[in-house]
Structure formats: C-alpha cells, structure tokens
Design a protein around this motif. Sequence first.
Motif, PDB file in Angstrom:
ATOM      1  N   HIS A 312      23.959  19.968  81.741  1.00 34.26           N
ATOM      2  CA  HIS A 312      24.159  18.842  82.665  1.00 34.26           C
ATOM      3  C   HIS A 312      24.569  17.571  81.917  1.00 34.26           C
ATOM      4  CE1 HIS A 312      22.316  21.351  85.763  1.00 34.26           C
ATOM      5  NE2 HIS A 312      21.297  21.545  84.962  1.00 34.26           N
ATOM      6  N   ARG A 313      25.571  17.690  81.052  1.00 30.77           N
ATOM      7  CA  ARG A 313      26.040  16.520  80.312  1.00 30.77           C
ATOM      8  C   ARG A 313      27.543  16.580  80.129  1.00 30.77           C
ATOM      9  NH1 ARG A 313      26.123  17.072  74.375  1.00 30.77           N
ATOM     10  NH2 ARG A 313      25.712  19.230  73.779  1.00 30.77           N
ATOM     11  N   THR A 314      28.137  15.425  79.915  1.00 31.15           N
ATOM     12  CA  THR A 314      29.579  15.353  79.724  1.00 31.15           C
ATOM     13  C   THR A 314      29.937  15.608  78.271  1.00 31.15           C
ATOM     14  OG1 THR A 314      29.404  12.951  79.468  1.00 31.15           O
ATOM     15  CG2 THR A 314      29.972  13.782  81.655  1.00 31.15           C
ATOM     16  N   TRP A 315      31.224  15.720  78.019  1.00 35.80           N
ATOM     17  CA  TRP A 315      31.728  16.114  76.699  1.00 35.80           C
ATOM     18  C   TRP A 315      31.529  15.023  75.668  1.00 35.80           C
ATOM     19  CZ3 TRP A 315      35.343  14.331  73.196  1.00 35.80           C
ATOM     20  CH2 TRP A 315      35.758  15.252  72.200  1.00 35.80           C
ATOM     21  N   THR A 316      31.153  15.446  74.476  1.00 36.97           N
ATOM     22  CA  THR A 316      31.160  14.596  73.286  1.00 36.97           C
ATOM     23  C   THR A 316      31.695  15.458  72.152  1.00 36.97           C
ATOM     24  OG1 THR A 316      28.861  15.224  72.804  1.00 36.97           O
ATOM     25  CG2 THR A 316      29.216  13.130  73.966  1.00 36.97           C
ATOM     26  N   PRO A 317      32.261  14.864  71.098  1.00 32.74           N
ATOM     27  CA  PRO A 317      32.872  15.664  70.023  1.00 32.74           C
ATOM     28  C   PRO A 317      31.964  16.685  69.394  1.00 32.74           C
ATOM     29  CG  PRO A 317      33.513  13.358  69.839  1.00 32.74           C
ATOM     30  CD  PRO A 317      32.471  13.421  70.907  1.00 32.74           C
ATOM     31  N   ASP A 318      30.648  16.453  69.431  1.00 35.83           N
ATOM     32  CA  ASP A 318      29.736  17.382  68.741  1.00 35.83           C
ATOM     33  C   ASP A 318      29.641  18.740  69.407  1.00 35.83           C
ATOM     34  OD1 ASP A 318      28.184  15.669  70.730  1.00 35.83           O
ATOM     35  OD2 ASP A 318      26.756  17.299  70.358  1.00 35.83           O
ATOM     36  N   VAL A 319      30.078  18.866  70.694  1.00 41.64           N
ATOM     37  CA  VAL A 319      29.994  20.172  71.371  1.00 41.64           C
ATOM     38  C   VAL A 319      31.223  21.022  71.152  1.00 41.64           C
ATOM     39  CG1 VAL A 319      28.493  19.268  73.171  1.00 41.64           C
ATOM     40  CG2 VAL A 319      30.965  19.328  73.540  1.00 41.64           C
ATOM     41  N   ALA A 320      32.251  20.486  70.520  1.00 38.63           N
ATOM     42  CA  ALA A 320      33.477  21.249  70.284  1.00 38.63           C
ATOM     43  C   ALA A 320      33.405  22.028  69.001  1.00 38.63           C
ATOM     44  CB  ALA A 320      34.685  20.316  70.273  1.00 38.63           C
TER      45      ALA A 320
END
Length: 320
Positions: A312-320
Amino acid sequence: MSHAIAPTADHVTLGIDVAKDSLEVHLHPQGLAQRFTNDRQGHARLIAWITPYQPTRIVFEATGAYHRGLEMALGQAALPAVKLNPLQARRFAEATGKRVKTDPVDAAMLARFGALLQPDIPPARDPTVDQLAELLAARRALVKDRTAALNRAKTLTLALLKRQSQQHLKQIDTQIQAIDRQRTTILAAHDRLKARFDILVSIPGLGAATGLALLIDMPELGSMDAKQAASLAGLAPVTRQSGTWQGKSFIQGGRANLRQAIDMPALVAIRFNPPLKAKYQALRQAGKPAKLAIVAIMRKLVIIANALLRDHRTWTPDVA
C-alpha cells in the motif's frame, strides 16, 4: 439439447464454450447440454437454468469481448465463475486426446477440466471493475483503429481521402479522450480502486492506460509473491530440461493483453526509470539479447507493481 433432470447434491461443474452469438454449455457429471444466446436474455436464462444445480464451478475461456457480458452476469449472480486462459484449455484437450473440435465438445472439455483440476475460484468482481473493463476494451479497439487509420493515411494521394482520414483520426482521438474522462470520473468515486490506480501510475514508465490495464487484467496484484505475479502475466521463464540436456528458457501462457500493455511502458522505463535503465544495461552488457532484456524489464514492472500494491505505498527508487 438434452432433457433436464433433477439437480443432485453431487459436485456439479458447468463448461461454457463462448462464441460471438451463442453459449454452448455442458453440465458435468449429468452430461446435460444446452445452448443459450450470448446476450442479456440468454445470460438470464442460463443463470435461471444452472442455479438450482448449485454448481461448484462454471468454467469458460477468455475470448476477448465475447465473454465479458457473461462474466459480469455470473458475477452479479454470485456464481463461482472461473475464466481460463485458452492455452490452458487447449493443453488439457491435447492431454486427454480430444482431437475433434466443436462447440459442444469444447464445452464438455471445459466442464471436465473444472471437475478434475478444480481451478481456484477468484473473488467476485466489483461492478465498478466491470465498468472499467468495458472502457478499457473500447479504448483498446479505438487505439487499434487509430493505428490502422494512420497506416492507411500514409498511402493516400487524393485530397478528399486525406481530409476524410484526418477527420476520422480526430474523431477517434475525441472518443479516446471521452473514455479517459469517464475512467477518471469512475475512479474518483471508488476510493479503493483509485488508491490502487494511483500506486500503479506512480511507477515511472507506467501511464494511465497501462495502470488501468493492470488494474483490470490483473486484479490479483498485491496478493501474490513475485514468482506468482510474473507467471500469471506470462512473463516467468519456462525452463526446458531433460537429463543432461537443457534448452533455452522461454515465456508462454499468461495474459496476452497484459503483456501487450506492458511492452511499451517497459521501453519507456528503460529510458526514464534510472534503476530499470541500469538493470537493462547490465543485462545487455552481460550479453543478453535486447528482446530478452526487455522481457526482464516487463517482468520487473509487474513484480514492482505487485510489491507496491501489497505494501500500500507508491513507487520510490529503492523498490526497483
């Protein structure tokens, strides 16, 4: 048509072969066969006929626009509908030695598939999702028409035909814009779907059209692990190995519409999403073909979308 018999307490599975104008159905194990029209009246008659049997599963193939009305009607009636990928059904038919292909035979095969393999029954679809699915199908058709019109325009020489072509393209664009506005209106009135949509479009490279495609074509996102998400989208590598021989892995099955929807966003992500751009370049530098590297990025986009929706969170570079 077979004569109806009294419903039994046994597990009952219904197979439905969906055509443009008709529904060929087969009741297992009773062996009953019926045909209904593929319209609202036919769906109502089908539901009235099958409900007393309390079916365990109602199995049908995904057939583009032809199955959508049936799927909506079964969902509204709270019946246990299972939509199969056509490849699954075809492989099952081949495995059981069914060479004859007619609508009644296909319906019986689908009923047997459901009875023997007992595929999972997905949760009932939200009516709002059905509305968005109808908009998505219409938008895809318009985009296809626009591509065809643009290709035809390149060969036109007469001024009259050029003007008509421009008018047609303008009309298509106007219709697409109207669909997009309606999508925005529907989502604004549905907090849960709007939240999921906002998470998806927060991923660099994923636009509104792709976000809608993920929302509709893969409602299971957020409830699976990474491997399951990639497999459901048809983006998980399939290993080929026998003894000491090992062939090249490949992708197959899954949801073709979804893969088509993610193809272009993957190309955009390679350019504008720094972590995914770096991953693509690393694959290419390791000697991977461009096509394979692009598929890897498509798979990564689905996995990221699944993880973000799960958390339940939006994208941030750390999830890529």
